[in-house]
Design an enzyme around this catalytic site. Structure first.
Site, PDB file in Angstrom:
ATOM      1  CB  ALA A  67      -0.954   0.174   1.165  1.00  0.00           C
ATOM      2  N   GLY A 112       0.193  -4.694   0.786  1.00  0.00           N
ATOM      3  CA  GLY A 112      -0.924  -5.386   0.059  1.00  0.00           C
ATOM      4  C   GLY A 112      -0.355  -5.599  -1.506  1.00  0.00           C
ATOM      5  CD  GLU A 115      -1.757  -8.015   2.598  1.00  0.00           C
ATOM      6  OE1 GLU A 115      -1.604  -6.915   2.355  1.00  0.00           O
ATOM      7  OE2 GLU A 115      -2.532  -8.523   4.003  1.00  0.00           O
ATOM      8  CD  GLU A 135       1.895  -5.739   5.598  1.00  0.00           C
ATOM      9  OE1 GLU A 135       2.886  -6.533   5.635  1.00  0.00           O
ATOM     10  OE2 GLU A 135       0.721  -5.526   4.801  1.00  0.00           O
TER      11      GLU A 135
HETATM   12  N1  CO8 Z   1       4.467   3.216  -0.471  1.00  0.00           N
HETATM   13  C1  CO8 Z   1       4.746   4.329  -1.008  1.00  0.00           C
HETATM   14  N2  CO8 Z   1       6.304   4.911  -1.287  1.00  0.00           N
HETATM   15  C2  CO8 Z   1       7.202   3.122  -1.660  1.00  0.00           C
HETATM   16  C3  CO8 Z   1       6.813   2.254  -1.434  1.00  0.00           C
HETATM   17  C4  CO8 Z   1       5.779   2.005  -0.831  1.00  0.00           C
HETATM   18  N3  CO8 Z   1       4.845   1.014  -0.465  1.00  0.00           N
HETATM   19  N4  CO8 Z   1       7.848   1.117  -1.532  1.00  0.00           N
HETATM   20  C5  CO8 Z   1       8.736   2.027  -1.977  1.00  0.00           C
HETATM   21  N5  CO8 Z   1       8.275   3.644  -1.858  1.00  0.00           N
HETATM   22  C6  CO8 Z   1       8.623   4.531  -3.192  1.00  0.00           C
HETATM   23  C7  CO8 Z   1       9.866   4.708  -1.947  1.00  0.00           C
HETATM   24  O1  CO8 Z   1       9.458   5.854  -1.099  1.00  0.00           O
HETATM   25  C8  CO8 Z   1      10.752   5.467  -3.845  1.00  0.00           C
HETATM   26  O2  CO8 Z   1      10.375   7.068  -3.354  1.00  0.00           O
HETATM   27  P1  CO8 Z   1      11.983   8.211  -3.530  1.00  0.00           P
HETATM   28  O3  CO8 Z   1      12.131   7.976  -4.954  1.00  0.00           O
HETATM   29  O4  CO8 Z   1      10.646   9.245  -3.985  1.00  0.00           O
HETATM   30  O5  CO8 Z   1      11.830   8.197  -2.569  1.00  0.00           O
HETATM   31  C9  CO8 Z   1      10.271   4.366  -4.483  1.00  0.00           C
HETATM   32  O6  CO8 Z   1       9.503   3.940  -4.229  1.00  0.00           O
HETATM   33  C10 CO8 Z   1      12.221   3.490  -4.485  1.00  0.00           C
HETATM   34  O7  CO8 Z   1      11.874   2.900  -2.946  1.00  0.00           O
HETATM   35  P2  CO8 Z   1      13.568   2.984  -2.258  1.00  0.00           P
HETATM   36  O8  CO8 Z   1      14.267   4.171  -2.725  1.00  0.00           O
HETATM   37  O9  CO8 Z   1      12.992   2.444  -1.169  1.00  0.00           O
HETATM   38  O10 CO8 Z   1      13.636   1.867  -3.249  1.00  0.00           O
HETATM   39  P3  CO8 Z   1      15.177   0.994  -2.319  1.00  0.00           P
HETATM   40  O11 CO8 Z   1      15.345  -0.050  -3.732  1.00  0.00           O
HETATM   41  O12 CO8 Z   1      16.330   0.944  -1.669  1.00  0.00           O
HETATM   42  O13 CO8 Z   1      14.213  -0.646  -1.851  1.00  0.00           O
HETATM   43  C11 CO8 Z   1      11.921  -1.344  -0.585  1.00  0.00           C
HETATM   44  C12 CO8 Z   1      13.214  -0.994  -1.627  1.00  0.00           C
HETATM   45  C13 CO8 Z   1      12.683  -2.564   0.152  1.00  0.00           C
HETATM   46  C14 CO8 Z   1      11.101  -2.339  -1.579  1.00  0.00           C
HETATM   47  C15 CO8 Z   1      12.033   0.361  -0.463  1.00  0.00           C
HETATM   48  O14 CO8 Z   1      11.061   0.516  -0.702  1.00  0.00           O
HETATM   49  C16 CO8 Z   1      10.728  -0.691   1.218  1.00  0.00           C
HETATM   50  O15 CO8 Z   1      10.925  -1.349   2.013  1.00  0.00           O
HETATM   51  N6  CO8 Z   1       9.244  -0.163   0.320  1.00  0.00           N
HETATM   52  C17 CO8 Z   1       8.155  -0.207   1.604  1.00  0.00           C
HETATM   53  C18 CO8 Z   1       8.112  -1.880   1.629  1.00  0.00           C
HETATM   54  C19 CO8 Z   1       6.484  -1.981   2.136  1.00  0.00           C
HETATM   55  O16 CO8 Z   1       6.637  -1.721   3.721  1.00  0.00           O
HETATM   56  N7  CO8 Z   1       5.280  -2.479   2.503  1.00  0.00           N
HETATM   57  C20 CO8 Z   1       3.867  -2.884   2.601  1.00  0.00           C
HETATM   58  C21 CO8 Z   1       3.405  -1.151   3.062  1.00  0.00           C
HETATM   59  S1  CO8 Z   1       1.934  -1.590   4.017  1.00  0.00           S
HETATM   60  C22 CO8 Z   1       0.589  -2.301   3.595  1.00  0.00           C
HETATM   61  O17 CO8 Z   1       0.758  -3.147   1.859  1.00  0.00           O
HETATM   62  C23 CO8 Z   1      -0.334  -3.120   3.975  1.00  0.00           C
HETATM   63  C24 CO8 Z   1      -1.448  -3.087   3.534  1.00  0.00           C
HETATM   64  C25 CO8 Z   1      -2.374  -3.002   3.716  1.00  0.00           C
HETATM   65  C26 CO8 Z   1      -2.678  -2.074   4.849  1.00  0.00           C
HETATM   66  C27 CO8 Z   1      -4.458  -2.375   4.984  1.00  0.00           C
HETATM   67  C28 CO8 Z   1      -4.280  -2.513   6.973  1.00  0.00           C
HETATM   68  C29 CO8 Z   1      -3.197  -2.262   7.986  1.00  0.00           C
END
Ligand code: CO8
Length: 261
Positions: A67, A112, A115, A135
């Site tokens: 998400a 998500g 999922e 999460e």
């Molecule tokens: N949401 C928003 N932006 C994101 C997300 C995300 N999930 N994932 C990546 N991005 C963005 C980063 O912020 C970054 O943006 P910017 O260039 O503007 O800084 C861009 O994408 C590239 O990402 P990274 O620079 O972080 O790339 P890396 O190679 O360093 O890392 C990762 C890749 C490991 C995938 C890292 O981006 C990461 O950890 N992302 C988040 C993953 C995460 O936590 N996902 C779960 C989200 S919560 C969820 O899905 C909940 C669903 C259910 C919710 C409802 C019930 C509670």
């Protein structure tokens, strides 16, 4: 409705491809993307009469990285609940559409995103893919069906390990534990998804659709009821032209031409 964050492409053999298209944020799902997915699955897909559908992510790095965290961070309580509820409806819709859905996991499938892949029927992963539920690192837990759909595939212990630690696993480990059905070289993930989609598209569509219902609905029932459901549904196939064509083609030693009737 025009789409901003998803791309839809109808390909030969009645196969559709949906691409989640927010590569700058690793295809993170915001409200608007979920709305577009709902619009597609609820209103467009039934008219398209596809035999198979592939879902993938734009770019080279991610299927869907979860998400959209920025959007979630700014949500108010009530909005957050609506968002969770809406995503549940979208994922249940994906799970229940007649066309078999194949997730082509071309990179990160997190939270998500994982999922979403689990709402599909079959998962093909790139060897570079990473899957998991981070999460708990954000102070929440997988709330778009993750705790339930994963448990049904992996069992309690492994699900808890994944969910409580928030650690990612690579594609080979995901294959080993049954979270994905195939792992292929990165550049072949769409090709393999298409190959499976084409194979399904050439089978009797009524049989495939009813089998999906029997497997999905039956897996939530006790065995006796599930077997009754199976008997009822397979009897429906017997009345179809496709059943006659399929069996006749076998006896004639030729490929069948199914009409979905
Ligand atoms: N949401 C928003 N932006 C994101 C997300 C995300 N999930 N994932 C990546 N991005 C963005 C980063 O912020 C970054 O943006 P910017 O260039 O503007 O800084 C861009 O994408 C590239 O990402 P990274 O620079 O972080 O790339 P890396 O190679 O360093 O890392 C990762 C890749 C490991 C995938 C890292 O981006 C990461 O950890 N992302 C988040 C993953 C995460 O936590 N996902 C779960 C989200 S919560 C969820 O899905 C909940 C669903 C259910 C919710 C409802 C019930 C509670």
């Amino acid at each position: 409705m025009g789409y901003e964050f998803i791309l839809y492409d109808r390909q030969p053999d009645d196969i559709g491809v949906i691409t989640i298209n927010r590569p700058k944020v690793l295809n993170a799902l915001n409200w608007q993307t979920l709305r577009e997915l709902r619009e597609f699955f609820e209103y467009l897909l039934p008219k398209e009469n596809l035999k198979s559908l592939i879902i993938t992510g734009a770019g080279d790095r991610a299927f869907v990285a979860g998400a959209d965290i920025l959007e979630m961070y700014n949500m108010k309580d009530r909005e957050f609940q609506e968002y969770v509820d809406f995503a549940h409806k979208v994922y249940e819709l994906i799970e229940s559409v007649p066309s078999p859905c194949i997730a082509a996991i071309n990179g990160y499938a997190l939270g998500g995103g994982c999922e979403l892949a689990l709402s599909c029927d079959i998962r093909v992963a790139s060897e570079k893919a990473k899957l998991g539920f981070p999460e708990v690192k954000l102070g929440i837990f997988p709330g778009w069906g993750g705790t339930q759909r994963v448990t049904r595939i992996l069992g309690l212990g492994r699900t808890k390990e994944l969910v409580f630690t928030g650690e990612m696993i690579d594609a080979n480990e995901a294959f080993r534990v049954g979270l994905v059905e195939k792992v292929v070289p990165h550049e072949s993930v769409m090709e393999e998804a298409r190959r499976i989609a084409h194979t399904i598209a050439n089978r009797g569509p009524i049989g495939v659709r009813l089998a999906k219902i029997a497997i999905n609905a039956g897996s939530e029932m006790d065995l006796k009821k599930a077997l009754l459901l199976e008997k009822t549904l397979v009897s429906l196939c017997f009345d179809s032209e496709d059943r006659i064509e399929g069996m006749k083609a076998f006896l004639d030693k030729r490929e069948p031409t199914f009409k979905g009737k």
